[in-house]
Motif scaffolding. Structure first.
Motif, mmCIF file in Angstrom:
data_model
loop_
_atom_site.group_PDB
_atom_site.id
_atom_site.type_symbol
_atom_site.label_atom_id
_atom_site.label_comp_id
_atom_site.label_asym_id
_atom_site.label_seq_id
_atom_site.Cartn_x
_atom_site.Cartn_y
_atom_site.Cartn_z
ATOM 1 N N ASN A 98 -0.797 27.787 -60.807
ATOM 2 C CA ASN A 98 -0.809 28.521 -59.538
ATOM 3 C C ASN A 98 -0.895 27.564 -58.350
ATOM 4 O OD1 ASN A 98 -0.689 30.993 -60.847
ATOM 5 N ND2 ASN A 98 -2.933 31.222 -60.931
ATOM 6 N N ASN A 106 2.572 25.983 -57.939
ATOM 7 C CA ASN A 106 3.528 26.918 -57.322
ATOM 8 C C ASN A 106 3.232 27.116 -55.842
ATOM 9 O OD1 ASN A 106 4.876 27.281 -59.733
ATOM 10 N ND2 ASN A 106 3.687 29.105 -60.300
ATOM 11 N N SER A 107 1.955 27.237 -55.519
ATOM 12 C CA SER A 107 1.580 27.448 -54.124
ATOM 13 C C SER A 107 1.979 26.252 -53.263
ATOM 14 C CB SER A 107 0.074 27.693 -54.025
ATOM 15 O OG SER A 107 -0.322 27.814 -52.685
ATOM 16 N N LEU A 118 6.173 25.931 -53.635
ATOM 17 C CA LEU A 118 6.926 27.080 -53.127
ATOM 18 C C LEU A 118 6.561 27.417 -51.678
ATOM 19 C CD1 LEU A 118 6.831 29.447 -56.229
ATOM 20 C CD2 LEU A 118 8.826 28.269 -55.311
ATOM 21 N N GLN A 151 6.510 31.721 -52.202
ATOM 22 C CA GLN A 151 5.772 32.322 -53.313
ATOM 23 C C GLN A 151 5.620 33.831 -53.118
ATOM 24 O OE1 GLN A 151 1.857 30.657 -53.929
ATOM 25 N NE2 GLN A 151 1.888 31.118 -56.118
ATOM 26 N N ASN A 194 8.027 35.911 -54.893
ATOM 27 C CA ASN A 194 7.939 35.867 -56.359
ATOM 28 C C ASN A 194 9.038 34.990 -56.960
ATOM 29 O OD1 ASN A 194 6.635 36.531 -58.764
ATOM 30 N ND2 ASN A 194 7.991 38.279 -59.153
#
Length: 621
Positions: free
Chosen positions: A132, A135-136, A139, A143, A146
């Motif tokens: 997580n 991705n944070s 992205l 994010q 999705n």
């Protein structure tokens, strides 16, 4: 670039097994080195050694370690741990090719590698926490859509950067709007403040203009990302508002959102966005905060993808009702009118006219009036597909016939289609307040597989339209075009007097037969003199039109009969049944001719005499 291993020659085994055990061990690593005996330190060609009948080693070289995540390092053992505050045993060690799993850059460049409280050296792909965080970080604002890292490309990364900069600058613009502008107190503005949303509106519009220039997916993300911010804007309560159309935050926000919706809808229907990406855009839009006055727009992006089961079955002709039952639930083909128009545009561009006809016949929409206008053009799509009889038949269904709503312009368009089997290039349906056929002035071209309709079929079509469409019946140019169909440039021989007398009764019965909308022409009437019969039938219909009301301009209509004066005399003979109307018609012709050419006509007993010199091109003696 690689780190050489001192153990000699190695074999690299690559693996990325996501289903391995939780502990990262020898069988779990993505890069595994298997040591073998070092025969020679440098790359070389070795003498062939026969180990087996089918296997001969001819060349070998030293292995290189490729870039890898720290937890996959073949040199330094990685210890799997849930610890995030301090390095686990040996995890801070790195080779030249180790990358930080979180930052996605060389471990030597990671500022958080051994930082107390959040050590990136302990990160690995088996942990939800580290995933997580990765991705944070990578992205960013994407994010919220999705998206996954595998979907990212340079366009989306650039869009994320643009979006973050836009949000910061827009926040400053809106804060300035909330402070207001001082203009001095007055009776109608005691506080002396003006709250003008126009600068904010212009800034957002400029950003949306930039979004229009981006690649498809990036453009959609930028538009919806901007909408997420400005949709929360509000008007200061009790403030004085400038008279500019976009000075009110509520009105400006509505216009901006309508623009975003229209653009994204077009992308969903017209572009090559994947159904999966479209679904993510829809989910993002549904999660936006909608103030009460905008909640009716929350479903605006509920657009069916082209591979939707119900839509596909309708386009293929497998479903003619637009209704599908799925596990006891009814699925109805109902779409917003904007989506219907977009699908109509795309199917035209792709020359998928039959599928377009099937779609328009069953789809329902929120704007029934505009949808009906588009449906009225189904005959046009039949013609473009090469089926002129199908187009003619679809003009006169049993209920709600499109022919009853034809404009003179569209009637003339169909008349030319049916008689020539040609169409203007790039003819399309365009909607601007109403649905219209738009085409250029370029020369008409033959339609594939289309054959001109027989003259009697065209005459029946014209007479049926005149029965149900007053606008066509009254239009002078419509009569000129119809007479040109049955009145070729070469003169038609005058039939016997007996036939002319009998024709009055026959055409009278045809035109007076009001049973249904169809027009029946007896076969016996056309057997001997087919061309003369059709000319007399249309001439008689013209006579009824003249008797009913004034026809203006009338001279161009009568001028089409100059090559067949016997038909013109037959027309005047039929008009003599109403002397009063014949007299008024004569005066109308005299006024029309006098106003244009100085010609004065005297109509007496079915003949035309000139009182002055006749202008060339008008009705001759």
């Amino acid at each position: 670039m690689g780190t050489a291993v001192d153990t000699g020659e190695v074999i690299i085994i690559l693996s990325d097994d996501e289903d391995a055990e939780e502990n990262i061990s020898f069988s779990d690593q993505s890069v595994v080195l298997v040591e073998v005996e070092d025969v020679k330190k440098s790359d070389s060609a070795v003498a062939p050694v026969a180990l087996d009948e089918d296997l001969v080693i001819t060349f070998s070289r030293r292995a290189e370690v490729l870039p890898h995540a720290r937890y996959d390092c073949p040199i330094h053992v990685f210890t799997v741990t849930d610890e995030i505050g301090a390095p686990a045993a040996g995890n801070q060690l790195m080779c030249d090719q180790c990358f930080c799993y979180i930052c996605d850059k060389l471990a030597s460049l990671c500022e958080m590698w051994c930082c107390s409280g959040l050590c990136h050296c302990n990160s690995h792909k088996r942990s939800d926490f580290w995933n997580n965080l990765r991705n944070s970080l990578l992205l960013g604002g994407l994010q919220r859509f999705n998206l996954t890292l595998s979907e990212l490309d340079s366009h989306l990364r650039h869009a994320e950067t643009m979006l973050q900069s836009f949000k910061l600058r827009l926040s400053a613009k809106f804060a300035s709007f909330l402070r207001g502008e001082t203009c001095g107190p007055s009776d109608w503005n005691p506080k002396g403040l003006v709250f003008n949303y126009a600068p904010v509106y212009e800034f957002v519009s400029s950003f949306l203009n930039e979004a229009d220039q981006q690649e498809g997916r990036a453009a959609a993300v930028l538009r919806l990302g901007a909408a997420e911010v400005f949709i929360r804007h509000f008007q200061v309560s009790g403030s004085y508002i400038s008279h500019s159309p976009t000075a009110n935050a509520v009105e400006g926000r509505l216009v901006l959102l309508q623009r975003v919706i229209a653009s994204v809808q077009r992308q969903m229907v017209m572009s090559s966005l994947t159904p999966e990406f479209i679904h993510k855009l829809q989910e993002f839009y549904q999660k936006l905060f909608f103030p009460p006055e905008l909640r009716h727009m929350k479903s605006s992006l509920c657009v069916r993808p082209w591979d939707d089961v119900l839509l596909v079955s309708v386009l293929k002709g497998q479903n003619v009702s637009g209704v599908r039952k799925d596990k006891g639930k009814k699925d109805l083909l109902i779409e917003q009118i904007a989506v219907v128009l977009l699908r109509t545009e795309l199917l035209q561009q792709q020359h998928r006219y039959r599928e377009l006809v099937r779609y328009l016949r069953v789809v329902e929409s929120d704007d029934s009036k505009l949808l009906q206008q588009v449906r009225d053009l189904i005959p046009f799509f039949f013609c473009l597909d090469g089926s002129l009889p199908g187009g003619l038949h679809s003009l006169f269904p049993a209920v709600n016939a499109p022919a009853a709503r034809l404009t003179p312009r569209l009637y003339l368009f169909y008349l030319r289609l049916f008689t020539t089997a040609t169409a203007p290039p790039l003819a399309t349906v365009r909607v601007s307040g109403s649905a219209q056929v738009c085409f250029s002035d370029a020369a008409w071209q033959p339609m594939k597989d289309a054959v001109p309709l027989p003259a009697d079929v065209v005459v029946r079509f014209a007479l049926r339209v005149q029965r149900c469409c007053p606008a066509v019946f009254a239009d002078s140019q419509c009569w000129v075009s119809l007479l040109q169909v049955v009145n070729p440039p070469a003169a038609i021989p005058e039939p016997p007097l007996k036939f002319l007398h009998e024709a009055k009764d026959v055409v009278g019965s045809i035109l007076l037969d009001q049973r249904g909308s169809n027009v029946q022409i007896p076969r016996s009437f056309q057997e001997v003199y087919p061309d003369q019969a059709l000319l007399l039938l249309v001439t008689a219909a013209l006579g009824q039109r003249i008797l009913r009301a004034a026809l203006s301009p009338a001279l161009p209509v009568l001028n089409t009969l100059k090559g067949n004066l016997w038909a013109l005399g037959w027309l005047w003979d039929s008009l003599s049944s109403s002397p009063e109307r014949l007299g008024s018609f004569s005066q109308e012709l005299s006024q029309e001719a006098g106003a244009t050419t100085g010609l004065i006509l005297s109509l007496t007993r079915g003949s035309i005499h000139t009182k002055q010199h006749m202008t060339p091109g008008l009705i001759p003696d």
